[in-house]
Design a protein around this motif. Structure first.
Motif, PDB file in Angstrom:
ATOM      1  N   ILE A  67       0.857  -1.184   0.000  1.00 58.40           N
ATOM      2  CA  ILE A  67       0.000   0.000   0.000  1.00 58.40           C
ATOM      3  C   ILE A  67       0.895   1.236   0.000  1.00 58.40           C
ATOM      4  O   ILE A  67       1.789   1.369   0.829  1.00 58.40           O
ATOM      5  N   ILE A  68       0.666   2.084  -1.008  1.00 63.81           N
ATOM      6  CA  ILE A  68       1.487   3.296  -1.137  1.00 63.81           C
ATOM      7  C   ILE A  68       0.578   4.504  -0.991  1.00 63.81           C
ATOM      8  O   ILE A  68      -0.441   4.616  -1.669  1.00 63.81           O
ATOM      9  N   GLU A  69       0.934   5.386  -0.061  1.00 61.99           N
ATOM     10  CA  GLU A  69       0.123   6.573   0.177  1.00 61.99           C
ATOM     11  C   GLU A  69       0.631   7.726  -0.672  1.00 61.99           C
ATOM     12  O   GLU A  69       1.841   7.838  -0.914  1.00 61.99           O
ATOM     13  N   GLY A  70      -0.293   8.566  -1.143  1.00 62.76           N
ATOM     14  CA  GLY A  70       0.142   9.712  -1.922  1.00 62.76           C
ATOM     15  C   GLY A  70      -0.967  10.728  -2.098  1.00 62.76           C
ATOM     16  O   GLY A  70      -2.042  10.579  -1.522  1.00 62.76           O
ATOM     17  N   GLU A  91       8.825  12.740  -3.007  1.00 59.78           N
ATOM     18  CA  GLU A  91       9.545  13.865  -3.590  1.00 59.78           C
ATOM     19  C   GLU A  91      10.480  13.382  -4.689  1.00 59.78           C
ATOM     20  O   GLU A  91      11.228  12.421  -4.477  1.00 59.78           O
ATOM     21  N   GLY A  92      10.416  14.054  -5.833  1.00 60.35           N
ATOM     22  CA  GLY A  92      11.365  13.763  -6.894  1.00 60.35           C
ATOM     23  C   GLY A  92      11.149  12.447  -7.605  1.00 60.35           C
ATOM     24  O   GLY A  92      11.991  12.011  -8.377  1.00 60.35           O
ATOM     25  N   GLU A  93      10.029  11.781  -7.361  1.00 62.64           N
ATOM     26  CA  GLU A  93       9.742  10.523  -8.052  1.00 62.64           C
ATOM     27  C   GLU A  93       8.588  10.753  -9.016  1.00 62.64           C
ATOM     28  O   GLU A  93       7.719  11.600  -8.790  1.00 62.64           O
ATOM     29  N   THR A  94       8.592   9.984 -10.102  1.00 63.15           N
ATOM     30  CA  THR A  94       7.490  10.064 -11.054  1.00 63.15           C
ATOM     31  C   THR A  94       6.213   9.594 -10.361  1.00 63.15           C
ATOM     32  O   THR A  94       6.235   8.573  -9.681  1.00 63.15           O
ATOM     33  N   ILE A 153       9.607   1.866  -9.990  1.00 62.15           N
ATOM     34  CA  ILE A 153      10.228   2.456  -8.799  1.00 62.15           C
ATOM     35  C   ILE A 153      11.612   1.855  -8.657  1.00 62.15           C
ATOM     36  O   ILE A 153      11.791   0.632  -8.733  1.00 62.15           O
ATOM     37  N   GLN A 154      12.563   2.748  -8.450  1.00 61.96           N
ATOM     38  CA  GLN A 154      13.924   2.264  -8.267  1.00 61.96           C
ATOM     39  C   GLN A 154      14.175   2.077  -6.782  1.00 61.96           C
ATOM     40  O   GLN A 154      13.714   2.846  -5.949  1.00 61.96           O
ATOM     41  N   GLY A 155      14.929   1.016  -6.457  1.00 58.76           N
ATOM     42  CA  GLY A 155      15.208   0.797  -5.043  1.00 58.76           C
ATOM     43  C   GLY A 155      16.330  -0.195  -4.832  1.00 58.76           C
ATOM     44  O   GLY A 155      16.993  -0.628  -5.779  1.00 58.76           O
ATOM     45  N   GLU A 156      16.506  -0.543  -3.581  1.00 56.63           N
ATOM     46  CA  GLU A 156      17.616  -1.417  -3.211  1.00 56.63           C
ATOM     47  C   GLU A 156      17.025  -2.652  -2.547  1.00 56.63           C
ATOM     48  O   GLU A 156      16.091  -2.556  -1.740  1.00 56.63           O
ATOM     49  N   VAL A 157      17.596  -3.827  -2.878  1.00 53.87           N
ATOM     50  CA  VAL A 157      17.059  -5.059  -2.276  1.00 53.87           C
ATOM     51  C   VAL A 157      17.420  -5.078  -0.793  1.00 53.87           C
ATOM     52  O   VAL A 157      18.585  -5.032  -0.419  1.00 53.87           O
ATOM     53  N   TRP A 158      16.429  -5.105   0.007  1.00 51.95           N
ATOM     54  CA  TRP A 158      16.590  -4.987   1.458  1.00 51.95           C
ATOM     55  C   TRP A 158      16.627  -6.368   2.096  1.00 51.95           C
ATOM     56  O   TRP A 158      17.386  -6.654   3.004  1.00 51.95           O
TER      57      TRP A 158
END
Ligand SMILES: Nc1ncnc2c1ncn2[C@@H]1O[C@H](COP(=O)(O)OP(=O)(O)OP(=O)(O)O)[C@@H](O)[C@H]1O
Ligand SMILES: [Mg+2]
Lengths: 318, 382
Positions: free
Chosen positions: B260-263, B279-282, B321-326
């Protein structure tokens, strides 16, 4: 009460089974047995001995007596002097048989009456709102705060010809003539039912209160009317309480002396009264002891049944 | 996109879509209070004949209370419950064509398994031979034939539960209420029994209402699911609908795993809204028929298995979405990649393991792209 003493050892054992120390455990188990030995077995042996003796005009009023200074020989002589004469006598005079039978009859009928009256009381208590139950329980126990003897005497004032009951019934116009209740069997039944009602109500209340209400819901859910659910669920599940209550009333009622003596008439014979007469009026201690021993033997059967029932219940609830 | 809808039979059973259908059970604005605690609040619900209806919700949300009102052990404080044409307000429990399997089993301790199961039939004065036949049938259904003569206290928890189930089924009631009927069974037996329950329900044309804490079970057996929260119904729909199109974060979260992503609503163009989420994301694109106000807070829900993951930036995708594998969760058939986005949010992406573990190209702390179609997510206003 004898019943409670006899049932206590098995309960004690169960309660202490968690103890690990061997000696402490043995001691704990031993306490009820020592208690039984001193307060039940020793008096029993003495009474048994007297019942096998002969009556004489002396003090104590029986023979033989055991003199410790005569040692082994004296003991043997005493044993040889024992006989079953008194027991034979009990079978020869119909008074005793009639007393036993009459006691059994009166005890059975009173037990039944106590059950019929006690069950609805216990049921109503168990169904009462939770916050009331403690008070109701208190009310059932409250009479014990006054002496039993005084309470039975009080019934004379209620039941006698010019007593409260007759006064009230005449006043309301239910009767024209005062009822003769005092000194009849009816008075004995009233006395026993009144005195022993708590012993019936308490075990019944204990089982009825524990009864899982969802069982009754399940029964009605499956198409059982509430009345029928009482018969097929509540009643069978309350049977352990019914048994306990009946034994607790029946056993002491058989040997009851005070109530028939105070409220009963001269025509009512009960074994407790006969026993009293033998001991104190006739001063025939040996026959009186024989009566007592036979009474005990008679009660052993219901006591054993009672214990079996208790065991079964303990097993089922595990 | 895998869909559960396609597994449904061609001739669809959906009486709730047909306005001409009379519901079997109707809750009409039912409220139930215990003292000043409201267990059920203004609840309206229709359950149709031959439905296998599941109540799903956290502990204490009022599922058992609803069942107890249907069975007749509790009466609504306000509102009506109708069964067919009759108002249940006046019917005592033993006059309702409803049987209930109790959450606490409520087996009669002084009766054998057989007698427990036959109890309801006996009350109907069913002939003895018929009772015996039905009891045997039920015993074999719950696989308890060897235990017929035992008393409840001689049974294990799972066995007791099966006796309770058999007892409630024996009368084949028009409406059967099952309060967590299978919770104490092991997985294999539970799946078997689920299957049997569905069979019985279908063959005899009965209506079942089931309470379960096992969402997989609810999805397997139920024709419709009601998701409940604090005495209210959040959503009533088929399992597939609730899974694919939850109407709120609560029901999305309750059934299955979800991101779930809030916006804030950015722009609405046609049937697509875009959600500014960091901020700064498409902004993220979501298909929806709703036309929300620009600037209002809203949410995007997307199932982990609908997310795809790669090390190279994908071309021509709706959302990325760009990210890092956590973290990587491995459960045999699938791997779940927990990816940390720039704003610290963790996204879960599930990938089925077609390759061996050693051949996996993505590993911890890799820089990855998570992407999905705009139709894969669900736009939520609550
Ligand atoms: N007789 C009662 N008196 C007071 N409160 C009650 C009573 N019965 C239920 N409740 C309350 O109503 C709420 C709903 O209870 P209910 O038994 O319906 O929950 P549930 O959804 O079945 O929960 P679970 O999944 O734990 O079985 C709970 O908060 C409970 O405490
Ligand atoms: Mg419940």
């Amino acid at each position: 009460m004898a019943v409670a003493d006899i049932t206590s050892p098995s309960e004690e054992i169960q309660e202490t089974s968690g103890l690990s120390s061997g000696w402490g455990r043995r001691l704990l188990i031993a306490i009820p047995y020592i208690w039984l030995l001193i307060f039940f077995l020793a008096p029993f042996v003495i009474v048994l001995k007297i019942s096998l003796s002969d009556v004489i005009l002396a003090r104590p009023p029986y023979f033989p007596n055991f003199d410790i200074s005569e040692g082994w020989q004296g003991l043997l002589a005493m044993l040889q002097a024992f006989d079953l004469e008194n027991y034979v006598w009990l079978t020869e005079d119909t008074l005793y048989l009639n007393s036993y039978l009459s006691s059994l009859r009166i005890a059975s009928i009173s037990t039944l009456l106590t059950l019929v009256i006690g069950y609805p009381i216990a049921y109503a208590m168990a169904k009462a709102p939770k916050e009331w139950r403690a008070t109701l329980l208190m009310l059932v126990i409250l009479p014990f705060w006054t002496s039993f003897l005084i309470r039975v005497y009080a019934w004379i004032g209620i039941l006698k010809k010019e007593g409260f009951l007759n006064y009230f019934l005449l006043w309301t116009g239910v009767i024209d003539e005062p009822l003769m209740i005092l000194n009849t069997d009816t008075a004995i039944y009233i006395g026993i039912v009144y005195s022993y009602l708590p012993f019936m109500v308490l075990p019944l209340y204990a089982v009825l209160e524990k009864l899982d209400i969802s069982l009754l819901e399940a029964a009605t859910d499956l198409g059982c009317s509430p009345l029928k659910a009482f018969w097929v669920i509540t009643l069978p599940l309350s049977l352990p309480g019914v048994w306990a209550g009946c034994f607790l009333v029946f056993i002491p009622a058989v040997g009851e002396f005070v109530i028939p003596d105070i409220l009963g008439g001269s025509s009512t014979i009960m074994i407790g009264k006969t026993l009293w007469v033998e001991f104190f009026s006739n001063r025939d201690w040996p026959v009186a002891s024989a009566v007592a021993i036979l009474l005990l033997l008679m009660l052993i059967l219901p006591i054993i049944l009672f214990q079996k029932q208790q065991e079964k219940q303990a097993e089922a609830s595990q | 996109m895998e869909t559960l809808v396609s597994t449904q039979p061609v001739c669809k059973f959906a009486p709730w879509e047909d306005p001409a259908q009379e519901p079997l059970v109707r809750f009409e604005s039912v409220t139930k209070k215990f003292g000043d605690f409201t267990a059920i609040e203004d609840l309206t619900l229709n359950i149709y004949e031959r439905e296998f209806f599941a109540l799903l919700g956290p502990s204490g949300c009022g599922k058992t209370t609803m069942m107890r009102m249907l069975a007749g052990f509790e009466y609504p404080t306000a509102g009506n419950i109708m069964l067919g044409q009759s108002n249940l307000q006046k019917a005592p429990p033993h006059k309702r064509p409803v049987n209930m399997m109790f959450q606490s089993y409520a087996l009669f301790p002084h009766m054998t398994v057989e007698q427990n199961i036959g109890f309801g039939l006996k009350q109907e004065k069913t002939p003895k031979t018929e009772i015996r036949r039905r009891v045997e049938e039920m015993l074999s259904l719950v696989q308890l034939e060897p235990f017929a003569k035992r008393k409840p206290h001689q049974l294990s928890g799972g066995q007791k539960q099966r006796v309770a189930l058999a007892r409630s089924l024996a009368k084949k009631p028009k409406l059967l209420l099952l309060d967590e009927p299978l919770g104490a069974l092991d997985r294999k037996l539970r799946e078997q029994t689920q299957f049997e329950l569905m069979n019985i329900q279908e063959q005899l044309g009965l209506t079942f209402v089931i309470v379960t804490h096992d969402q997989e079970e609810a999805m397997t057996v139920a024709s419709r699911i009601a998701v409940m929260d604090h005495g209210k119904i959040v959503q009533v729909a088929t399992p597939a609908e609730i899974y694919e199109y939850p109407n709120s974060r609560y029901s999305a979260d309750f059934l299955g795993d979800v991101n779930i992503i809030e916006g804030q609503i950015d722009v609405t163009t046609g049937e697509t809204v875009s959600l500014a989420w960091a901020e700064g994301e498409t902004p993220l694109a979501i298909s929806t028929k709703l036309r929300p106000q620009t600037g209002t807070t809203a949410w995007l829900a997307v199932r982990p298995e609908k997310l795809r993951i790669s090390k190279e930036k994908p071309e021509n995708v709706d959302n990325c979405i760009q990210g890092e594998v956590w973290d990587i969760g491995y459960t045999g058939n699938i791997s779940t990649y927990h990816v940390k986005a720039s704003n610290g949010a963790i996204l879960k992406a599930q990938v089925s393991n077609r390759e061996h573990l050693a051949d996996r190209s993505i590993t911890w702390e890799d820089n990855v792209y998570v992407y999905w179609e705009k139709g894969a997510g669900v736009f939520l206003e609550a």
